[in-house]
Design a protein around this motif. Structure first.
Motif, PDB file in Angstrom:
ATOM      1  N   CYS A  88       0.913  -1.317   0.103  1.00 47.34           N
ATOM      2  CA  CYS A  88      -0.082  -0.058  -0.085  1.00 47.34           C
ATOM      3  C   CYS A  88       0.967   1.305   0.052  1.00 47.34           C
ATOM      4  O   CYS A  88       2.022   1.330   0.687  1.00 47.34           O
ATOM      5  N   HIS A  90       0.076   4.108   1.018  1.00 49.50           N
ATOM      6  CA  HIS A  90      -0.223   4.701   2.199  1.00 49.50           C
ATOM      7  C   HIS A  90       0.747   4.649   3.249  1.00 49.50           C
ATOM      8  O   HIS A  90       1.483   5.456   3.565  1.00 49.50           O
ATOM      9  N   GLN A  91       0.766   3.558   3.807  1.00 47.22           N
ATOM     10  CA  GLN A  91       1.846   3.456   4.983  1.00 47.22           C
ATOM     11  C   GLN A  91       2.386   2.010   4.867  1.00 47.22           C
ATOM     12  O   GLN A  91       3.091   1.445   5.932  1.00 47.22           O
ATOM     13  N   ALA A  93       1.325  -1.136   4.208  1.00 52.81           N
ATOM     14  CA  ALA A  93       0.573  -2.508   4.736  1.00 52.81           C
ATOM     15  C   ALA A  93       0.297  -3.394   3.246  1.00 52.81           C
ATOM     16  O   ALA A  93       0.414  -2.871   2.330  1.00 52.81           O
ATOM     17  N   CYS A 104      -6.477  -2.535   0.967  1.00 54.67           N
ATOM     18  CA  CYS A 104      -5.529  -2.254   2.079  1.00 54.67           C
ATOM     19  C   CYS A 104      -6.335  -2.804   3.291  1.00 54.67           C
ATOM     20  O   CYS A 104      -7.228  -1.948   3.721  1.00 54.67           O
ATOM     21  N   ALA A 106      -5.246  -2.015   6.290  1.00 58.38           N
ATOM     22  CA  ALA A 106      -5.217  -1.402   7.460  1.00 58.38           C
ATOM     23  C   ALA A 106      -6.068  -0.140   7.480  1.00 58.38           C
ATOM     24  O   ALA A 106      -6.598   0.154   8.308  1.00 58.38           O
ATOM     25  N   HIS A 107      -6.290   0.720   6.197  1.00 55.72           N
ATOM     26  CA  HIS A 107      -7.119   1.793   6.404  1.00 55.72           C
ATOM     27  C   HIS A 107      -8.153   1.841   5.085  1.00 55.72           C
ATOM     28  O   HIS A 107      -8.631   2.902   5.104  1.00 55.72           O
ATOM     29  N   SER A 109      -7.665   1.638   1.720  1.00 60.36           N
ATOM     30  CA  SER A 109      -7.410   2.133   0.313  1.00 60.36           C
ATOM     31  C   SER A 109      -7.715   1.024  -0.700  1.00 60.36           C
ATOM     32  O   SER A 109      -7.633  -0.045  -0.406  1.00 60.36           O
ATOM     33  N   PRO A 121      -7.133   6.391   1.968  1.00 55.06           N
ATOM     34  CA  PRO A 121      -6.362   7.393   2.080  1.00 55.06           C
ATOM     35  C   PRO A 121      -5.121   7.601   1.247  1.00 55.06           C
ATOM     36  O   PRO A 121      -4.494   8.518   0.999  1.00 55.06           O
TER      37      PRO A 121
HETATM   38  S1  FES Z   1      -1.558   1.373   4.722  1.00 54.78           S
HETATM   39 FE1  FES Z   1      -2.892   1.024   3.311  1.00 54.78          FE
HETATM   40  S2  FES Z   1      -4.473   2.458   3.579  1.00 54.78           S
HETATM   41 FE2  FES Z   1      -3.088   3.057   5.348  1.00 54.78          FE
END
Ligand code: FES
Length: 143
Positions: A88, A90-91, A93, A104, A106-107, A109, A121
């Protein structure tokens, strides 16, 4: 515990467990996971990994011990593939594949089968690797 309450409690527990099992199966049932080989800077898989009876898998997930994240390879036609790093943007994952999209855990996406952001996000497309096909092998350039 009264008999009626006991049966009701067990019923909900069974329903919950069943729903969880089905959801886990749905998450992985369509994914074909294979081990690729490394040839210089290419991740290599045979074209035949896409063969599924008389048709083809839409995608396969390719892993290798040297890769921190798997690569999802989508097949659009005989010579058209997209190879996406399942990380991902974003961060970081690891993504999950659901048909023509990656999600994702995690959050939330979502990305298309071409790696484009569909829902944040995350705001950056996935890393896509160049793909070439020769001698019935698919070469995914990791440079
Ligand atoms: S790590 Fe994937 S949406 Fe935050």
């Amino acid at each position: 515990m009264e008999r009626k309450k006991f049966i009701k409690a067990c019923g909900f527990a069974c329903l919950g467990g069943g729903a969880l099992a089905i959801s886990m199966l749905e998450g992985c049932s369509g994914s074909k996971i294979i081990a690729g080989t490394i040839d210089h800077s290419d991740l290599v898989v045979p074209e035949t990994v896409f063969v599924h009876g008389n048709s083809f898998h839409k995608y396969v997930v390719v892993q290798h011990a040297q890769l921190k994240y798997p690569v999802c390879v989508y097949r659009f036609r005989e010579t058209e593939y997209t190879a996406l790093l399942m990380r991902c943007t974003h961060q970081g994952a690891e993504l999950q594949v659901f048909g023509d999209r990656l999600e994702c855990p995690a959050h939330g996406s979502q990305f298309s089968d071409k790696g484009q952001v569909k829902n944040g996000p995350a705001d950056t497309n996935l890393r896509a690797f160049p793909v070439t096909v020769k001698n019935n092998q698919i070469y995914i350039s990791l440079k």
